[in-house]
Scaffold this motif. Structure first.
Motif, short mmCIF file in Angstrom:
data_model
loop_
_atom_site.label_atom_id
_atom_site.label_comp_id
_atom_site.label_asym_id
_atom_site.label_seq_id
_atom_site.Cartn_x
_atom_site.Cartn_y
_atom_site.Cartn_z
N LEU A 189 53.75 -97.49 18.14
CA LEU A 189 53.20 -97.58 16.79
C LEU A 189 54.25 -97.11 15.79
O LEU A 189 55.15 -96.35 16.14
CB LEU A 189 51.95 -96.69 16.65
N HIS A 190 54.11 -97.52 14.55
CA HIS A 190 54.93 -96.96 13.48
C HIS A 190 54.15 -95.79 12.90
O HIS A 190 53.08 -95.97 12.32
CB HIS A 190 55.19 -98.02 12.41
N VAL A 191 54.65 -94.57 13.10
CA VAL A 191 53.94 -93.35 12.69
C VAL A 191 54.64 -92.75 11.48
O VAL A 191 55.87 -92.62 11.47
CB VAL A 191 53.88 -92.32 13.83
N MET A 192 53.87 -92.36 10.48
CA MET A 192 54.44 -91.80 9.26
C MET A 192 53.50 -90.76 8.68
O MET A 192 52.30 -90.75 8.98
CB MET A 192 54.69 -92.91 8.23
N ALA A 230 44.77 -102.34 14.90
CA ALA A 230 44.02 -101.43 14.02
C ALA A 230 44.96 -100.35 13.54
O ALA A 230 45.91 -99.99 14.24
CB ALA A 230 42.84 -100.81 14.76
N PRO A 231 44.73 -99.81 12.35
CA PRO A 231 45.47 -98.61 11.94
C PRO A 231 44.85 -97.37 12.57
O PRO A 231 43.68 -97.36 12.95
CB PRO A 231 45.30 -98.61 10.41
N VAL A 232 45.66 -96.31 12.67
CA VAL A 232 45.21 -95.03 13.20
C VAL A 232 45.45 -93.97 12.13
O VAL A 232 46.57 -93.84 11.63
CB VAL A 232 45.98 -94.66 14.49
N VAL A 233 44.42 -93.23 11.76
CA VAL A 233 44.57 -92.15 10.78
C VAL A 233 44.32 -90.82 11.48
O VAL A 233 43.39 -90.70 12.28
CB VAL A 233 43.64 -92.34 9.57
N ILE A 234 45.16 -89.83 11.18
CA ILE A 234 45.18 -88.58 11.95
C ILE A 234 45.12 -87.38 11.02
O ILE A 234 45.90 -87.30 10.06
CB ILE A 234 46.46 -88.50 12.80
N LEU A 264 46.71 -99.34 4.44
CA LEU A 264 46.69 -99.26 5.89
C LEU A 264 47.14 -100.57 6.52
O LEU A 264 46.75 -101.65 6.07
CB LEU A 264 45.28 -98.91 6.40
N GLN A 265 47.96 -100.46 7.55
CA GLN A 265 48.45 -101.62 8.29
C GLN A 265 48.09 -101.49 9.76
O GLN A 265 48.18 -100.39 10.34
CB GLN A 265 49.97 -101.73 8.16
N ASN A 266 47.70 -102.60 10.37
CA ASN A 266 47.48 -102.60 11.81
C ASN A 266 48.78 -102.21 12.51
O ASN A 266 49.88 -102.55 12.06
CB ASN A 266 47.04 -103.98 12.28
N GLY A 267 48.65 -101.50 13.63
CA GLY A 267 49.83 -101.11 14.38
C GLY A 267 50.58 -99.94 13.80
O GLY A 267 51.70 -99.64 14.24
N SER A 268 50.00 -99.26 12.82
CA SER A 268 50.63 -98.09 12.20
C SER A 268 49.69 -96.90 12.29
O SER A 268 48.47 -97.05 12.37
CB SER A 268 50.97 -98.37 10.74
N ALA A 269 50.28 -95.71 12.30
CA ALA A 269 49.51 -94.47 12.33
C ALA A 269 49.95 -93.59 11.18
O ALA A 269 51.13 -93.54 10.83
CB ALA A 269 49.68 -93.74 13.66
N TYR A 270 49.00 -92.86 10.58
CA TYR A 270 49.23 -92.09 9.36
C TYR A 270 48.73 -90.67 9.59
O TYR A 270 47.56 -90.45 9.88
CB TYR A 270 48.48 -92.73 8.19
N ALA A 301 50.88 -93.51 24.24
CA ALA A 301 50.31 -94.42 25.23
C ALA A 301 49.58 -95.61 24.60
O ALA A 301 49.08 -96.47 25.32
CB ALA A 301 49.35 -93.66 26.14
N ILE A 302 49.50 -95.67 23.28
CA ILE A 302 48.89 -96.83 22.62
C ILE A 302 49.93 -97.95 22.55
O ILE A 302 51.06 -97.72 22.12
CB ILE A 302 48.38 -96.45 21.21
N PRO A 303 49.57 -99.15 22.96
CA PRO A 303 50.56 -100.22 23.06
C PRO A 303 50.99 -100.78 21.71
O PRO A 303 50.33 -100.58 20.69
CB PRO A 303 49.84 -101.30 23.88
#
Length: 383
Positions: A247-250, A221-225, A258-264, A214-216
């Motif tokens: 998002l680009h999730v990896m 911002a980057p997202v770390v998980i 870290l890149q904005n618009g990506s999740a790790y 649901a994140i556009p």
């Protein structure tokens, strides 16, 4: 002392015997019946109404994923998946967790797996948790897969389950409109000025699917998980999230910028930490240091690594999970100026442990159900 009835489902008579014997070692559990395929399992759940089910994945007539889906639709019952420790097993396990399985236990591969005894502690622990979980509250509005067409021609392209496991597209949910993210501020090459950090455990794959999808696009911002999960499974989780997200999730790798618009997603077996690597630039570091709070990766380790990064606007989230990992780290970040601290509300948690611990420490700015977390994050990051 209350006794809980468990249904054991596996196509191998030998494995049914082994699993039943392991469960019987705990006096609080009684194996009420066994089933050799998913079709039998669905009928036995309807007839016997067990308190929990252990479910194999690969079975004849009806596999474990289809049986799980039927059970959660018709007679919601806590299900623990028994998953092979292979890439294929990991992928299918992620689908099972999205479909409503409470948790999983890795089952060693091979037709005769005597070393299954090694997983006895984990199996019994997760069964104790499962029988106290009210899964019926999740069955009325099951999470659906939202596949997005993102052009990514790589050898690690998002995995899509092969038939018969392919989800059929469902009508989109009606959710509050998220704020529009300015394109000018969303370039992946832009400096990082904000960071979202998410920690979760039991029930996390389903919760992450809800939030990350649901994140556009162009999220600035980057997202770390950190998701408590063994090696191999975290890679499949990242691929699955990537297939449903803008998002680009990896899966994170040591040294990634870290890149904005990506999740790790922190890889299983490694702690993940974030450190400054230059003006507006931040790098991922992985560590094999001892587990924290019984986990590696640990949410507290990730959160604590963000403490020195006071120049960042930090947005911190704790979702469903057993224990208290991440709560103290959230408290420290709140005291260190974190802009947003979100705890998932009890109404949508599979296990209201980690979020509850944060709420009890009084370090939470928002207590939200899963379906509202992405909206709040987007609003906080954009504004």
């Amino acid at each position: 002392m209350r006794t809980y009835d468990v249904l054991v489902v596996d196509d191998s008579i030998f494995m049914r015997k082994i699993i039943s014997d392991l469960i019987a070692e705990d006096p609080q559990f009684r194996v009420v019946a066994t089933a050799k395929n998913g079709r039998e399992a669905v009928e036995m759940v309807k007839k016997l109404k067990p308190n929990a089910v252990t479910m194999d994945i690969e079975m004849p007539e009806m596999n474990g994923l289809d049986a799980l889906k039927a059970i959660m639709t018709e007679h919601p019952t806590p299900v623990i998946m028994l998953s092979s420790l292979t890439q294929e097993g990991a992928r299918e396990t992620i689908v099972a967790l999205e479909r409503g399985a409470v948790d999983f236990v890795g089952k060693p591969s091979g037709s005769i797996s005597l070393d299954l005894h090694k997983v006895k502690t984990a199996l019994l622990e997760k069964l104790h948790m499962a029988v106290t979980t009210n899964v019926s509250k999740f069955s009325a509005n099951p999470l659906r897969t939202r596949l997005l067409n993102k052009p990514k021609a790589t050898e690690n392209a998002p995995w899509k389950p092969k038939p018969p496991f392919t989800e059929k597209p469902a009508p989109p949910k009606v959710v509050p409109a998220a704020p529009t993210v300015p394109l000018a501020a969303s370039s992946a090459s832009a400096q990082v000025t904000q960071l979202v950090a998410i920690g979760t455990s039991t029930g996390g794959p389903r919760a992450l699917h809800q939030v990350i999808s649901a994140i556009p696009a162009h999220f600035p911002a980057p997202v770390v998980i950190v998701q408590h999960m063994p090696p191999n499974f975290t890679k499949s989780l990242a691929q699955r999230l990537d297939s449903v997200s803008e998002l680009h999730v990896m899966e994170a790798e040591d040294g990634m910028i870290l890149q904005n618009g990506s999740a790790y997603v922190a890889p299983g077996g490694y702690h993940m930490m974030i450190a400054r690597s230059g003006p507006g630039a931040y790098r991922i570091y992985l560590s094999k240091e001892d587990p924290r709070n019984g986990h590696r990766p640990s949410v507290d380790v990730l959160f604590e690594s963000l403490l020195p990064l006071k120049e960042l606007k930090r947005h911190i989230v704790l979702m469903t999970g057993m224990g208290a990992d991440g709560a103290r780290g959230m408290l420290a970040l709140k005291k260190a100026g974190a802009v947003t601290t979100i705890a998932e509300s009890e109404e949508t948690c599979i296990v209201y442990g980690m979020p509850r611990a944060a709420v009890e420490l009084q370090c939470v700015t928002h207590i939200l159900p899963q379906q509202e977390i992405a909206h709040q994050l987007t609003r906080a990051v954009v504004t």
